[in-house]
Design an enzyme around this catalytic site. Structure first.
Site, short mmCIF file in Angstrom:
data_model
loop_
_atom_site.label_atom_id
_atom_site.label_comp_id
_atom_site.label_asym_id
_atom_site.label_seq_id
_atom_site.Cartn_x
_atom_site.Cartn_y
_atom_site.Cartn_z
N GLU A 141 0.86 -1.18 0.00
CA GLU A 141 0.00 0.00 0.00
C GLU A 141 0.89 1.22 0.00
OE1 GLU A 141 -2.86 -0.08 3.16
OE2 GLU A 141 -4.04 -1.68 2.23
N ASP B 69 -6.06 10.41 9.27
CA ASP B 69 -4.81 9.76 9.66
C ASP B 69 -4.31 10.29 10.98
OD1 ASP B 69 -3.44 7.84 7.71
OD2 ASP B 69 -4.31 9.34 6.38
#
Lengths: 408, 271
Positions: free
Chosen positions: B51, B62
């Site tokens: 990823e 995040d």
């Protein structure tokens, strides 16, 4: 994409079930937030029609905030300009000094009715933090306010106010140490503590249902202007003017008038050092549609889609996005969005202070600057209502510093 | 769509009774030139899928560690075309390991969703995970992604209802990314027992492989998660290591390898 006048008069101006205003708005968030947002949406759709909830909201607006706020004829200023008659909607007279408290009372009541004993908020200059801490104290809720570490240093009086009100202020050290980092940190807190925590967002931006509920809580402003203008003028004003950062004071004034197309609507963005420069905060005037902070809306980004750094003399307008309903109103042609520069806002700040005896907030000064331009093009039998969204006490240090005056 | 590189890899793992080790790093962090060597090093350490984060200025889902990673990458000049170029470069030596690009919607809108998907296909990108695009908001990107053979990977959370799981299960292809914590990437709490129970429940609604991310820091975590999940996604601990070596980027590939190898061994030992 602009609609006809007939279409504009018959639209219902409500978001769809997914919180979209036309193409804008929606819920562009991580799956971790979806459950919290649906719970909030369900609670809100239920409570907004709950007589008990509405009664408590109205009672707090009356006795805690001091509503209705007056509609004031700025006669000397109108005469000096020599055009339309200018009226100020005096949100600056509210408890805590701005329109912000209308929304924080509504959301804190939602928290209470939803059984959440803890509220969190993000704040830039500190105004929304103070308004949140104020209502949390009023309702006996625990309050945590996230604030960029740089802003904590720059806005120490507001940090102290929040502490006096019993809130915990958390300086956010990550990123640019300003509003957007405070917002990210508040999101992190919310997804971790959603079981007992309500997130009070300060403007009509963010994922659905925030743009709708923040609008609804602020719409008391426009509803009052409707009956006040009927009472004072015998009709609605010819034009409404309000400043637009995220756009909560503006949508509060505009929303009840949206179907009344004979009333022209102007939102004034921060043109900073000029719309032809990159140093401004005017996404509706010179940005483009994109996705930021959970909603599709106009925003300011670079060619790579990275969110741009914005500039405005006014902290409250210094934001790269804007509420999605404003994006929609722009595209369908119901509202006009224009800019006022730092210099124009500062000039209006001084002029209104001297001529009317009211020191406006720097955010509000942008609306005033455009009001002056607009009034000069209109006849003396026409009227403009400008939202005096906040008072300028908080800004005197900023203005003095810019003008080289030491206050200590 | 039945034989994308991701699906082939997942099928092969299943056939051999092994679980996927999926590392995440931010493309261009701390400098664009280290990304491709880091990808090869992670494959050498046993990564099954990579990823690759597409840096965004406002990654509000995040944690601070990944946010700083994105900030370093942007400061170093990484752009969306730059991320895609890195994958094309990686593909010159590795046409087996699937690569998923993970990020936020706005840079894709700026590039143009069709242009983006076409460039992804040409570069050898296999899947997309757009953090701020739940199935409710999927628009033209979905059509473009399908046309260009890209798997769209969606997130599920502990708070996701069964009704939404059905929707997400139908929308996702390649694998489902289960966010093991309510919080944000990089939080420290990981309850492997709770995750196991949850995965068993999700399998009633979702037919694609379920990989688990958020909070996996050690070889023990990765192994424990892999007993029930189809894969372990490891991000924050790697991005932290990149941060620690931001001034010695040439040491990053070996350092990532040193974190991933014990995870690979622990996962295979349980298999």
């Amino acid at each position: 994409m602009a609609l006809t006048e007939q279409e504009l008069r018959t639209l219902d101006y409500e978001p769809d079930a997914g919180g979209h205003f036309g193409d804008y708005g929606g819920r562009y968030v991580s799956e971790t937030l979806m459950a919290a947002l649906s719970e909030l949406d369900q609670n809100y759709q239920m409570l907004k029609n709950d007589p008990e909830f509405q009664r408590e909201f109205d009672a707090d607006l009356a006795t805690f905030v001091g509503r209705p706020s007056p509609l004031y004829h700025a006669q000397r200023w109108s005469n000096a300009i020599g055009g339309a008659q200018i009226y100020f909607k005096r949100e600056d007279l509210n408890h805590t000094g701005a329109h912000k408290v209308n929304n924080t009372i509504g959301q804190a009541l939602l928290a209470k009715y939803s059984g959440k004993p803890r509220v969190i908020a993000e704040t830039g200059a500190g105004q929304h933090g103070v308004a949140s801490a104020t209502v949390a104290a009023r309702l006996g809720l625990e309050c945590v306010v996230y604030m960029g570490a740089d802003d904590v240093e720059r806005q120490s009086p507001n940090v102290y106010r929040m502490k006096l009100l019993g809130a915990q202020v958390v300086p956010v050290e990550s990123g640019s140490r300003t509003l957007k980092d405070a917002l990210s940190e508040a999101m992190r807190d919310w997804v971790t503590n959603v079981d007992n925590t309500f997130y009070i967002i300060g403007t009509v931006a963010g994922p659905a249902p925030y743009p709708q509920l923040v609008r609804d809580f602020n719409a008391v402003v426009g509803r009052e202007v409707k009956w006040q203008s009927k009472e004072i003028l015998g009709r609605y004003p010819d034009a409404l003017v309000a400043c637009v950062g995220g756009g909560s004071n503006a949508i509060g004034l505009f929303y009840p008038f949206l179907k009344d197309t004979e009333v022209a609507i102007y939102g004034v963005e921060a043109a900073g050092r000029g719309l032809s420069t990159t140093e401004h905060a005017a996404p509706l005037c010179s940005g483009r549609p994109g996705v930021l902070h959970g909603a599709k809306t106009y925003l300011m980004d670079n060619s790579d889609g990275q969110i741009a750094h914005t500039h405005s003399v006014s902290a409250g307008l210094d934001y790269p996005g804007v509420g999605p309903e404003h994006a929609y109103l722009k595209d369908i042609g119901r509202a006009n969005y224009v800019g006022a520069t730092d210099d124009e806002a500062l000039a209006a700040f001084h002029e209104v202070s001297e001529v009317e005896g009211i020191i406006p907030a720097l955010e509000t000064a942008h609306a005033l600057a455009y009001t002056k331009t607009l009034a000069a093009t209109m006849r003396p039998d026409q009227t403009i209502v400008c939202n005096m969204s906040g008072r300028g006490d908080k800004d005197i240090f900023t203005v003095a510093k810019m003008e080289g005056i030491s206050l200590t | 769509m039945s034989n994308t590189r991701i699906q082939q890899r997942m099928d092969a793992l299943k056939a051999s009774g092994r679980k996927a080790l999926i590392p995440y790093i931010v493309a261009g962090d701390p400098t664009p030139s280290i990304t491709v060597p880091a990808m090869h090093a992670m494959v050498a350490a046993g990564a099954d899928v990579i990823e690759l984060g597409m840096p965004f200025s406002d990654p509000f889902a995040d944690g601070p560690v990944n946010q700083r990673g994105a900030e370093r990458a942007i400061a170093a000049g990484m752009t969306l075309p730059g991320v895609i170029n890195a994958v094309a470069e990686f593909r010159k030596q590795d046409d087996q390991t699937p690569v998923v690009l993970m990020g936020y919607l706005n840079p894709l809108i700026a590039m143009g969703e069709t242009t983006f998907c076409e460039a992804c296909e040409n570069a050898g990108v296999d899947g997309l995970l757009i953090v701020d695009m739940p199935p409710e908001e999927e628009g033209s990107l979905v059509q473009s992604a399908k046309r260009h053979g890209l798997d769209l990977i969606y997130l599920a959370a502990p708070t996701t209802t069964d009704a939404r799981l059905e929707t997400i299960g139908n929308a996702t292809s390649g694998y489902l990314y289960y966010v093991s914590l309510k919080g944000i990437t990089g939080s420290s709490k990981l309850d492997t027992h709770e995750v196991s129970q949850r995965i068993a429940h999700m399998r009633q609604h979702v037919s694609v492989p379920i990989c688990v991310g958020f909070g996996i820091r050690t070889a023990e975590d990765a192994a424990a998660i892999s007993t029930t999940a189809d894969g372990s996604i490891v991000g924050t601990v790697l991005v932290s290591q990149v941060e620690a070596l931001a001034n010695q980027p040439e040491e990053i590939p070996a350092a990532l390898q040193a974190i991933l190898q014990p995870m690979r061994q622990a996962m295979d030992a349980k298999a």
